[in-house]
Design a protein around this motif. Structure first.
Motif, PDB file in Angstrom:
ATOM      1  N   THR A   1      -3.400  46.563  25.803  1.00 28.16           N
ATOM      2  CA  THR A   1      -2.507  45.376  26.486  1.00 28.16           C
ATOM      3  C   THR A   1      -2.024  44.439  25.513  1.00 28.16           C
ATOM      4  O   THR A   1      -2.398  44.090  24.586  1.00 28.16           O
ATOM      5  CB  THR A   1      -4.050  44.646  27.225  1.00 28.16           C
ATOM      6  OG1 THR A   1      -4.473  45.768  27.975  1.00 28.16           O
ATOM      7  CG2 THR A   1      -3.349  43.313  28.113  1.00 28.16           C
ATOM      8  N   TYR A   2      -1.035  43.821  25.870  1.00 27.21           N
ATOM      9  CA  TYR A   2      -0.286  42.859  25.360  1.00 27.21           C
ATOM     10  C   TYR A   2       0.536  41.628  26.185  1.00 27.21           C
ATOM     11  O   TYR A   2       0.792  42.039  27.386  1.00 27.21           O
ATOM     12  CB  TYR A   2       0.868  43.433  24.177  1.00 27.21           C
ATOM     13  CG  TYR A   2       1.930  44.255  24.761  1.00 27.21           C
ATOM     14  CD1 TYR A   2       2.983  43.910  25.163  1.00 27.21           C
ATOM     15  CD2 TYR A   2       1.625  45.739  25.280  1.00 27.21           C
ATOM     16  CE1 TYR A   2       3.982  44.472  25.738  1.00 27.21           C
ATOM     17  CE2 TYR A   2       2.615  46.474  25.991  1.00 27.21           C
ATOM     18  CZ  TYR A   2       3.885  45.853  25.903  1.00 27.21           C
ATOM     19  OH  TYR A   2       4.763  46.599  26.809  1.00 27.21           O
ATOM     20  N   GLY A   3       0.761  40.834  25.666  1.00 25.19           N
ATOM     21  CA  GLY A   3       1.430  39.551  26.591  1.00 25.19           C
ATOM     22  C   GLY A   3       3.058  39.343  26.264  1.00 25.19           C
ATOM     23  O   GLY A   3       3.590  40.416  25.628  1.00 25.19           O
ATOM     24  N   GLY A   4       3.498  38.433  26.751  1.00 26.41           N
ATOM     25  CA  GLY A   4       4.997  38.202  26.699  1.00 26.41           C
ATOM     26  C   GLY A   4       5.719  38.974  27.788  1.00 26.41           C
ATOM     27  O   GLY A   4       5.452  39.484  28.439  1.00 26.41           O
ATOM     28  N   PHE A   5       7.091  38.757  27.619  1.00 27.95           N
ATOM     29  CA  PHE A   5       8.247  39.293  28.400  1.00 27.95           C
ATOM     30  C   PHE A   5       8.137  40.653  27.616  1.00 27.95           C
ATOM     31  O   PHE A   5       8.980  40.891  26.472  1.00 27.95           O
ATOM     32  CB  PHE A   5       9.167  38.627  28.502  1.00 27.95           C
ATOM     33  CG  PHE A   5       9.223  37.489  29.360  1.00 27.95           C
ATOM     34  CD1 PHE A   5       9.486  37.647  30.641  1.00 27.95           C
ATOM     35  CD2 PHE A   5       8.967  36.298  28.706  1.00 27.95           C
ATOM     36  CE1 PHE A   5       9.618  36.624  31.513  1.00 27.95           C
ATOM     37  CE2 PHE A   5       8.696  35.285  29.916  1.00 27.95           C
ATOM     38  CZ  PHE A   5       9.084  35.403  31.340  1.00 27.95           C
ATOM     39  N   SER A   6       8.075  41.849  28.051  1.00 36.92           N
ATOM     40  CA  SER A   6       7.991  43.182  27.589  1.00 36.92           C
ATOM     41  C   SER A   6       9.314  43.724  27.850  1.00 36.92           C
ATOM     42  O   SER A   6       9.683  44.168  28.928  1.00 36.92           O
ATOM     43  CB  SER A   6       7.008  44.042  28.175  1.00 36.92           C
ATOM     44  OG  SER A   6       6.922  45.329  27.538  1.00 36.92           O
ATOM     45  N   LEU A   7      10.225  44.020  26.878  1.00 43.92           N
ATOM     46  CA  LEU A   7      11.187  44.740  26.865  1.00 43.92           C
ATOM     47  C   LEU A   7      10.981  46.107  26.148  1.00 43.92           C
ATOM     48  O   LEU A   7      10.135  46.144  25.566  1.00 43.92           O
ATOM     49  CB  LEU A   7      12.346  44.101  26.223  1.00 43.92           C
ATOM     50  CG  LEU A   7      12.921  42.594  27.033  1.00 43.92           C
ATOM     51  CD1 LEU A   7      13.756  42.019  26.273  1.00 43.92           C
ATOM     52  CD2 LEU A   7      13.337  42.888  28.393  1.00 43.92           C
ATOM     53  N   GLU A   8      12.052  46.855  26.308  1.00 41.90           N
ATOM     54  CA  GLU A   8      11.998  48.301  25.801  1.00 41.90           C
ATOM     55  C   GLU A   8      11.267  48.284  24.401  1.00 41.90           C
ATOM     56  O   GLU A   8      10.339  49.005  24.003  1.00 41.90           O
ATOM     57  CB  GLU A   8      13.233  48.950  25.868  1.00 41.90           C
ATOM     58  CG  GLU A   8      13.215  50.454  25.493  1.00 41.90           C
ATOM     59  CD  GLU A   8      14.452  51.122  25.720  1.00 41.90           C
ATOM     60  OE1 GLU A   8      14.186  52.586  25.831  1.00 41.90           O
ATOM     61  OE2 GLU A   8      15.498  50.659  25.801  1.00 41.90           O
ATOM     62  N   GLU A   9      12.159  47.480  23.446  1.00 41.60           N
ATOM     63  CA  GLU A   9      11.703  47.756  22.046  1.00 41.60           C
ATOM     64  C   GLU A   9      10.317  47.154  21.919  1.00 41.60           C
ATOM     65  O   GLU A   9       9.488  47.817  20.861  1.00 41.60           O
ATOM     66  CB  GLU A   9      12.794  46.555  21.067  1.00 41.60           C
ATOM     67  CG  GLU A   9      12.345  46.744  19.727  1.00 41.60           C
ATOM     68  CD  GLU A   9      13.437  45.911  19.039  1.00 41.60           C
ATOM     69  OE1 GLU A   9      13.017  45.480  17.997  1.00 41.60           O
ATOM     70  OE2 GLU A   9      14.531  45.827  19.437  1.00 41.60           O
ATOM     71  N   MET A  10       9.659  46.300  22.467  1.00 39.10           N
ATOM     72  CA  MET A  10       8.261  45.543  22.356  1.00 39.10           C
ATOM     73  C   MET A  10       7.443  46.703  22.649  1.00 39.10           C
ATOM     74  O   MET A  10       6.575  47.079  22.347  1.00 39.10           O
ATOM     75  CB  MET A  10       8.247  44.480  23.199  1.00 39.10           C
ATOM     76  CG  MET A  10       6.935  43.729  23.058  1.00 39.10           C
ATOM     77  SD  MET A  10       6.358  42.414  24.360  1.00 39.10           S
ATOM     78  CE  MET A  10       7.010  41.232  23.336  1.00 39.10           C
ATOM     79  N   ALA A  11       7.612  47.485  24.142  1.00 38.37           N
ATOM     80  CA  ALA A  11       6.831  48.359  24.597  1.00 38.37           C
ATOM     81  C   ALA A  11       6.902  49.677  23.558  1.00 38.37           C
ATOM     82  O   ALA A  11       5.697  50.263  23.047  1.00 38.37           O
ATOM     83  CB  ALA A  11       7.347  48.736  25.913  1.00 38.37           C
ATOM     84  N   ARG A  12       7.993  50.104  22.975  1.00 34.88           N
ATOM     85  CA  ARG A  12       8.115  51.191  21.840  1.00 34.88           C
ATOM     86  C   ARG A  12       6.910  50.574  20.797  1.00 34.88           C
ATOM     87  O   ARG A  12       6.387  51.580  20.217  1.00 34.88           O
ATOM     88  CB  ARG A  12       9.524  51.349  21.455  1.00 34.88           C
ATOM     89  CG  ARG A  12       9.678  52.515  20.978  1.00 34.88           C
ATOM     90  CD  ARG A  12      10.985  53.087  20.757  1.00 34.88           C
ATOM     91  NE  ARG A  12      11.924  52.801  21.890  1.00 34.88           N
ATOM     92  CZ  ARG A  12      13.140  51.791  21.624  1.00 34.88           C
ATOM     93  NH1 ARG A  12      13.372  51.324  20.466  1.00 34.88           N
ATOM     94  NH2 ARG A  12      13.910  51.593  22.618  1.00 34.88           N
TER      95      ARG A  12
END
Length: 186
Positions: free
Chosen positions: A131-142
């Motif tokens: 689990t993680y916070g913030g606005f999740s874009l593709e790079e963050m999810a990767r």
């Protein structure tokens, strides 16, 4: 419609798929999810964020009544995206965006009218969840996916590296205390 729009905008009062937390690592959980129905759409491409947006729009039409019954279906969480990476760095990936079908429709979900949408029965499964916070874009999810892989290897656990899932629980209009996850299956 106002209730569904409110749920989509503010992420309140949403139903979630039933699961049990079986154990916890330092930075992940092991969850067992019950068998459930989801409404899904599959897209091909190289841009995961574009696939998430296009998939969400298709599925939102379904819950707004674009189904054989013309029935509105409540918004749920999370919105998942199963990512099956392409064979190489310049290859298209397969993205399957899904909404959990609410409990009142689980036994008999309204059939989609769009050929791009299907009902998916997910059998019971076990997922490793970070689990993680913030606005999740593709790079963050990767990046979070790679952190989860490292954690599971550190702990000597067996898992499938692909496909992996992105899961989002919040509307894009929610600015703080956002909840996102990456899932790997056992």
């Amino acid at each position: 419609m106002l209730k569904t729009v409110g749920q989509a905008l503010f992420s309140t009062g949403l139903q979630y798929p039933k699961h049990n937390v079986e154990s916890k690592g330092d930075d992940y959980e092991v969850r067992r999810y019950e068998a459930t129905n989801w409404v899904s759409t599959t897209l091909m491409g190289m841009d995961g964020d574009a696939a998430m947006n296009a998939g969400f729009r298709r599925l939102f039409k379904y819950i707004q009544g674009e189904n054989e019954r013309g029935e509105k279906v409540e918004m749920t969480a999370p919105v998942t995206c199963r990512i099956e990476p392409g064979a190489g760095p310049a290859c298209e990936s397969t993205f399957t965006v899904s909404f959990f079908i609410p409990e009142q429709h689980q036994a008999d979900p309204p059939k989609p009218t769009s050929p791009d949408i299907h009902i998916e029965n997910r059998p019971e499964f076990t997922a490793f969840v970070r689990t993680y916070g913030g606005f999740s874009l593709e790079e963050m999810a990767r990046e979070e996916h790679l952190k989860l892989v490292e954690s599971l290897r550190r702990d000597g656990l067996e898992f499938r590296e692909a496909p992996y899932y992105r899961a989002g629980y919040d509307s894009p209009f929610k600015l703080i205390n956002r909840r996102n996850e990456v899932w790997l299956l056992q």
